[in-house]
Scaffold this active site. Structure first.
Site, short mmCIF file in Angstrom:
data_model
loop_
_atom_site.label_atom_id
_atom_site.label_comp_id
_atom_site.label_asym_id
_atom_site.label_seq_id
_atom_site.Cartn_x
_atom_site.Cartn_y
_atom_site.Cartn_z
N PHE A 182 0.83 -1.21 0.00
CA PHE A 182 0.00 0.00 0.00
C PHE A 182 0.87 1.27 0.00
O PHE A 182 0.48 2.29 0.56
CB PHE A 182 -0.96 0.02 1.20
CG PHE A 182 -1.86 -1.17 1.28
CD1 PHE A 182 -2.66 -1.55 0.21
CD2 PHE A 182 -1.88 -1.96 2.43
CE1 PHE A 182 -3.48 -2.65 0.27
CE2 PHE A 182 -2.71 -3.08 2.50
CZ PHE A 182 -3.50 -3.42 1.42
N ARG A 183 2.05 1.16 -0.60
CA ARG A 183 2.99 2.29 -0.71
C ARG A 183 3.47 2.78 0.66
O ARG A 183 3.96 3.90 0.79
CB ARG A 183 2.37 3.44 -1.52
CG ARG A 183 1.97 3.05 -2.94
CD ARG A 183 1.61 4.24 -3.79
NE ARG A 183 2.74 5.14 -3.99
CZ ARG A 183 3.71 4.95 -4.88
NH1 ARG A 183 3.71 3.86 -5.64
NH2 ARG A 183 4.67 5.83 -5.01
N LEU A 184 3.35 1.93 1.66
CA LEU A 184 3.88 2.25 2.99
C LEU A 184 5.33 1.77 3.04
O LEU A 184 5.69 0.84 3.76
CB LEU A 184 3.03 1.61 4.08
CG LEU A 184 1.57 2.07 4.11
CD1 LEU A 184 0.81 1.36 5.21
CD2 LEU A 184 1.50 3.59 4.30
#
Length: 206
Positions: A182-184
């Site tokens: 999640f682009r974390l």
């Protein structure tokens, strides 16, 4: 969490940045299909106008990161005007990226001579023949110069030209980036102490 999407930073707060880079670079060399040593080199001229291109990493240690080029090329001319530069490695398969910033200086003649002597003969002749970054009317211009220097050196040793050699980027900032779900993403920044006594570390928001 899916193993593929697990951040790959690791938890090594006391690992020096060069040791961490060495681990990541070995991982990239074992897993990337091509050119794990390819890095974007960004330079800027005296007016701050940036320019970027891909070069190959030819060595690194705790002094910095080394690449070789024609000193009279566009990048060489820009580094003569503005010695600050940046490097960026992107390893798609292992989903990691390293960004490096600092000042650049020429390596000593002995180091450049040693690397030049290790190159294939054709590459050595190419260093003499290519007037890098200068205009040419066609491919024949280059081929003609290759033929001229091939004849000049014959079967003898090809000496390193004065206009060709190595640069070492001495980093004051190294950031390690690992892809997360999640682009974390996971980001870890090393910055060199003002008195050059060591490195400060901090985690960054993705």
């Amino acid at each position: 969490m899916d193993e593929k999407n697990t951040p790959k930073m690791g938890h090594e707060p006391h690992v020096a940045p060069f040791e961490m880079f060495d681990d990541w670079f070995k991982d990239a060399k074992s897993n990337e299909d091509a050119y794990p040593d390819a890095m974007t080199l960004a330079t800027a001229d005296k007016d701050g106008r940036p320019s970027a291109r891909i070069v190959l990493l030819k060595g690194f240690d705790d002094r910095g990161f080394v690449f070789y080029t024609n000193y009279e090329s566009r990048k060489g001319s820009q580094l003569a005007e503005n010695s600050y530069a940046a490097l960026c490695f992107h390893w798609k398969t292992v989903e990691k990226c390293v960004r490096i910033e600092g000042k650049v200086a020429k390596v000593d003649d002995a180091e450049s001579d040693e690397y030049f002597a290790s190159r294939p003969r054709g590459s050595q002749l190419g260093a003499w023949a290519s007037i890098q970054s200068r205009p040419m009317t066609g491919r024949f211009d280059l081929e003609k110069r290759v033929a001229e220097f091939t004849a000049k050196f014959g079967l003898g040793k090809v000496a390193r030209p004065d206009h060709w050699g190595g640069f070492r980027l001495v980093p004051d900032r190294i950031e390690f980036w690992a892809e997360g779900k999640f682009r974390l993403h996971d980001r870890k920044l090393f910055t060199r102490d003002a008195d050059d006594a060591g490195w400060n570390t901090q985690k960054l928001f993705p």
